[in-house]
Design an enzyme around this catalytic site. Structure first.
Site, PDB file in Angstrom:
ATOM      1  CE  LYS A  85      -2.589   1.271   3.638  1.00 25.98           C
ATOM      2  NZ  LYS A  85      -2.059   2.630   3.938  1.00 25.98           N
ATOM      3  CD  GLU A 108      -6.285   7.581   7.726  1.00 30.36           C
ATOM      4  OE1 GLU A 108      -6.080   7.785   8.938  1.00 30.36           O
ATOM      5  OE2 GLU A 108      -5.434   7.065   6.969  1.00 30.36           O
TER       6      GLU A 108
END
Length: 287
Positions: A136, A205
């Site tokens: 990631k 996020e």
């Protein structure tokens, strides 16, 4: 007797609500299938063998070896200090405990921002030494060349947009991102760029729920939210936070499913008391 034991285990797992019918190894392809079928994706962090075995056994689809280890394992105030060697150590430990979940490892700050060549070199090292399934990276257009280069090396990449903790010194705050129209449109554009490059999923996020819903509806790859509302394809939390192992972190998006801080403190306190009272070990706890 064996059948009784098996039935007992199955019954209790069903009652607990975490029985996973499909026990095949989770792959990037299966995550995309889950989105197509409308099945939600459950994702949690893990940083060590023992926790990874528990998380995997409970049916989590994706385990993130997050650079949040810098905070919850090492006690740093940001994710920035954790090194490539430390991330490889944590990812290797997690891989030893996992059978089903897809394991994604964060590339730490400084390991991919310099140039694509260095990013690919570090990405290959993580994959070879840890055995994890994917990586990631945080960012969009600013790192797209590196993302493409890592993908070209045959390494699956999960994107990460919105609040990107590795850029905390740039933003100066952990507040909700993409609240204004310009930043929201850039986030949408970055999400499309990451999908077009070949990323298999994206973490969003701490962004407005409506924006996250838009991204999830426009993209064909899974969108995993953390503080991004319910209209995405899955959710991720830091396992130490959702288990209540700490008391000092309480963002709006966090739901605590246990209070292990109290449970562990009470258990350790009882142990200390028993040792000092000379009641542990007793005659049945010696050779």
């Amino acid at each position: 007797m064996i059948n009784f034991a098996t039935d007992f285990i199955k019954k209790n797992r069903i009652m607990a609500g975490y029985l996973v019918e499909d026990t095949r190894k989770v792959t990037t392809h299966r995550l995309i299938e889950m989105k197509q079928q409308g099945k939600k994706i459950a994702m949690l962090t893990s940083y060590d063998y023992t926790m990874a075995r528990i998380v995997d056994g409970a049916g989590v689809d994706v385990i993130l070896v997050g650079d949040s280890a810098s905070n919850v394992m090492a006690g740093n105030t940001t994710t920035l200090p954790i090194t490539l060697n430390q991330m490889i150590y944590h990812a290797t430990s997690v891989m030893h405990g996992v059978e089903r979940a897809l394991v994604v490892c964060d590339m730490p700050f400084g390991s991919y921002q310099v140039n694509p060549t260095e990013g690919v070199t570090n990405a290959i090292r993580i994959m070879k030494e840890s055995g994890c399934d994917a990586l990631k990276l945080e960012g969009g257009a600013d790192i797209i060349d590196t993302v493409k280069a890592i993908l070209a090396a045959g390494i699956p990449v999960m994107g990460h947009l919105g609040l990107t903790p590795q850029s905390i010194n740039k933003f100066g705050t952990y507040a909700v991102r993409a609240k204004d129209e310009a930043e929201a449109e850039k986030l949408v554009a970055d999400a499309h760029l990451l999908e077009e490059a070949g990323c298999f999923a994206i973490v969003l996020e701490k962004i407005p729920a409506l924006l996250a819903s838009r991204v999830a509806s426009e993209l064909h790859i899974p969108i995993i939210g953390i503080g991004a509302g319910p209209q995405v394809d899955g959710q991720v939390l830091v396992v130490n936070d959702m288990l209540g192992m700490n008391k000092g972190f309480s963002p709006k998006f966090l739901r605590r499913y246990a209070d292990l801080h109290t449970v562990m403190t009470d258990a350790i306190g009882q142990y200390v008391s028993d040792v000092k009272a000379r009641t542990f070990p007793d005659e049945n706890e010696q050779y």
